[in-house]
Scaffold this active site. Structure first.
Site, PDB file in Angstrom:
ATOM      1  N   PHE A   1       1.076  -1.009   0.001  1.00  0.00           N
ATOM      2  CA  PHE A   1       0.004  -0.026   0.008  1.00  0.00           C
ATOM      3  C   PHE A   1       0.949   1.320  -0.089  1.00  0.00           C
ATOM      4  O   PHE A   1       1.704   1.230   0.930  1.00  0.00           O
ATOM      5  CB  PHE A   1      -0.859   0.194   1.257  1.00  0.00           C
ATOM      6  CG  PHE A   1      -1.811   1.151   1.016  1.00  0.00           C
ATOM      7  CD1 PHE A   1      -3.062   1.054   0.354  1.00  0.00           C
ATOM      8  CD2 PHE A   1      -1.779   2.388   1.675  1.00  0.00           C
ATOM      9  CE1 PHE A   1      -3.884   2.292   0.481  1.00  0.00           C
ATOM     10  CE2 PHE A   1      -2.360   3.499   1.572  1.00  0.00           C
ATOM     11  CZ  PHE A   1      -3.645   3.516   1.011  1.00  0.00           C
TER      12      PHE A   1
ATOM     13  N   ASP B   1       9.242   2.198   1.564  1.00  0.00           N
ATOM     14  CA  ASP B   1       7.916   3.185   2.288  1.00  0.00           C
ATOM     15  C   ASP B   1       7.966   2.898   3.568  1.00  0.00           C
ATOM     16  O   ASP B   1       7.279   1.828   4.056  1.00  0.00           O
ATOM     17  CB  ASP B   1       6.767   2.701   1.577  1.00  0.00           C
ATOM     18  CG  ASP B   1       5.390   3.550   1.942  1.00  0.00           C
ATOM     19  OD1 ASP B   1       5.546   4.085   3.109  1.00  0.00           O
ATOM     20  OD2 ASP B   1       4.635   3.567   1.184  1.00  0.00           O
TER      21      ASP B   1
ATOM     22  N   LYS C   1       2.702   9.409   8.393  1.00  0.00           N
ATOM     23  CA  LYS C   1       1.702   9.185   9.704  1.00  0.00           C
ATOM     24  C   LYS C   1       2.231   9.681  11.041  1.00  0.00           C
ATOM     25  O   LYS C   1       1.635  10.662  11.514  1.00  0.00           O
ATOM     26  CB  LYS C   1       1.534   7.697   9.605  1.00  0.00           C
ATOM     27  CG  LYS C   1       0.643   7.287   8.580  1.00  0.00           C
ATOM     28  CD  LYS C   1       0.136   5.882   8.927  1.00  0.00           C
ATOM     29  CE  LYS C   1      -1.031   5.494   7.731  1.00  0.00           C
ATOM     30  NZ  LYS C   1      -0.635   4.972   6.491  1.00  0.00           N
TER      31      LYS C   1
HETATM   32  C1  PLP Z   1      -0.839   5.331   5.172  1.00  0.00           C
HETATM   33  C2  PLP Z   1       0.172   4.805   4.131  1.00  0.00           C
HETATM   34  C3  PLP Z   1       0.455   5.509   2.951  1.00  0.00           C
HETATM   35  C4  PLP Z   1      -0.398   6.714   2.644  1.00  0.00           C
HETATM   36  O1  PLP Z   1      -0.364   7.754   3.591  1.00  0.00           O
HETATM   37  P1  PLP Z   1      -1.488   8.956   3.384  1.00  0.00           P
HETATM   38  O2  PLP Z   1      -1.091   9.732   4.662  1.00  0.00           O
HETATM   39  O3  PLP Z   1      -2.952   8.354   3.917  1.00  0.00           O
HETATM   40  O4  PLP Z   1      -1.288   9.235   2.063  1.00  0.00           O
HETATM   41  C5  PLP Z   1       1.511   5.175   2.355  1.00  0.00           C
HETATM   42  N1  PLP Z   1       2.319   4.041   2.470  1.00  0.00           N
HETATM   43  C6  PLP Z   1       1.838   3.510   3.638  1.00  0.00           C
HETATM   44  C7  PLP Z   1       2.792   2.112   3.857  1.00  0.00           C
HETATM   45  C8  PLP Z   1       1.070   3.662   4.533  1.00  0.00           C
HETATM   46  O5  PLP Z   1       0.601   2.956   5.702  1.00  0.00           O
END
Ligand code: PLP
Length: 397
Positions: free
Chosen positions: A138, A223, A252
């Site tokens: 994700f 990520d 986050k």
């Molecule tokens: C939540 C998340 C995102 C997206 O972050 P947003 O602030 O909602 O755009 C991207 N990568 C990972 C691994 C995430 O958990």
């Protein structure tokens, strides 16, 4: 407003992009939150890994209040003191050399994707643009990041999707080697897949991917939007693996609850971006960076990651104990305080019943209970949560 009034107004005029639980939280302190009727909950969701210091951490609220009274926003036409300090702190505590600030995880990944493509161009590779990502990953909801996300359910209805992404099974080195083509410029992975169901990278896999990327001249992007910033018990998840990426992304928990994202890269790769290549009006603004500075200071200098490692081990042990007594739990995984319990059944009922008993948890992929409590929780908090989960498991089985 009471809960019913909030829900009614929300249903009338907020766009219906979320499947929301029938509750409205109005206040939080530490690991606890309260709804509009004053009911108390133990928050083991913590804003989906955002409130890692707990709700309304005094150092963060103080920093925000002070900065709000001093200077909230100026353009990136100028140097910004809280921004340079936060960048310095991130660089001092990671393998990265330079930071680009934005406002969310998707934007941080979008910046990483653009940097990878631009770096290929700068290196003279005019036809390299493709990025390999993992199935069940994700990476966000913008068109590029939802395309990077290796799950079709997030993409349906939004085509044509941008070109230049290809998916490989996670933890499968042969598949990755096989997938690299003449256009490939980078590999992007979460060291622990969060939304995909708390799937950990094998240490050997990440080491092999690193070696392979270096050999082939591919950038390795991690990520760490969810698994970074202390959540695994170290400042960055990849620090457990002894593997350094060329680029990594954060968001986050970075602002202690305030929106901010960051893309961090080594000197040479970062050099591909020159003035005018990328920008964000709000990115790196004084208020967000003051919050980030206070939050990262807490995470690094006040034993938060260490507490996470210790309490996380304890919690994982307790979940394994539950798995022994309740066969509906088929697997327990994760590190620190990003933990998952896979079920042989749908988890929605368990989530609802936990809520009814004063515990907020979350379920991903319909069958993985995911636990993302604040990193400041105590063994006592875990005992309370586990006793609620056990009660609920007894009811549903
Ligand atoms: C939540 C998340 C995102 C997206 O972050 P947003 O602030 O909602 O755009 C991207 N990568 C990972 C691994 C995430 O958990």
């Amino acid at each position: 407003m009471n809960t019913a009034e909030i829900i009614q107004m929300g249903d009338a005029c907020v766009m219906k992009t979320y499947g929301r639980l029938q509750m409205a939280l109005v206040r939080g302190k530490g690991v606890k939150v309260w709804d509009a009727e004053g009911r108390e909950y133990l928050d083991f969701v913590s804003g989906l890994a955002v409130n890692s210091l707990g709700h309304c951490h005094p150092a963060v609220t103080r920093a925000i209040a002070d900065q709000a009274e001093t200077l909230m926003h100026v353009s990136n036409l100028y140097y910004i003191e809280p921004q340079v300090k936060l960048a310095n702190m991130l660089v001092q505590n990671s393998c990265g050399d330079r930071v680009f600030f934005c406002n969310s995880g998707a934007e941080a990944n979008e910046a990483a994707i653009k940097l990878a493509r631009k770096y290929a161009r700068v290196k003279g590779n005019t036809d390299k643009y493709e990025i390999l990502t993992a199935l069940k990953s994700f990476h966000g909801r913008t068109l590029a990041t939802v395309t990077a996300t290796g799950q079709t359910r997030y993409q349906q209805g939004f085509d044509p999707l941008p070109q230049g992404f290809r998916y490989v099974p996670f933890n499968d080195m042969d598949a990755l080697i096989e997938a690299v083509g003449p256009h490939t410029c980078a590999v992007m992975l979460e060291p622990i897949q969060g939304e995909g169901g708390v799937n950990e990278a094998d240490p050997g896999y990440l080491r092999q991917v690193r070696e392979f990327c270096s050999q082939k001249g591919l950038l390795l992007i991690f990520d760490e939007v969810q698994c970074g910033l202390g959540r695994t018990g170290k400042f960055l998840a990849h620090q457990h693996y002894g593997v350094e990426p060329d680029v990594f992304t954060l968001a986050k928990a970075l602002g202690g609850g305030f929106p901010i994202g960051a893309m961090v890269a080594g000197e040479e790769v970062a050099g591909a971006f020159v003035p005018g290549d990328h920008a964000s009006t709000f990115g790196g603004n004084p208020l967000a960076c003051a919050a980030g500075l206070a939050a990262v200071d807490q995470l690094i200098n006040h034993g938060v990651a260490e507490n996470c490692a210790r309490v996380g081990d304890y919690f994982k042990g307790k979940l394994k104990g539950l798995a022994g007594r309740y066969p509906v739990i088929t697997d327990v995984r994760g590190q620190g305080l990003i933990l998952g319990a896979e079920l042989s059944a749908d988890g929605g009922e368990i989530v609802n019943r936990c809520q009814g008993n004063g515990l907020l948890i979350n379920c991903v992929n319909n069958n993985v209970l995911r636990f993302l409590p604040p990193l400041i929780i105590t063994v006592d908090d875990v005992d309370q949560a586990v006793s609620i989960i056990e009660k609920v498991l007894g009811e549903v089985s």
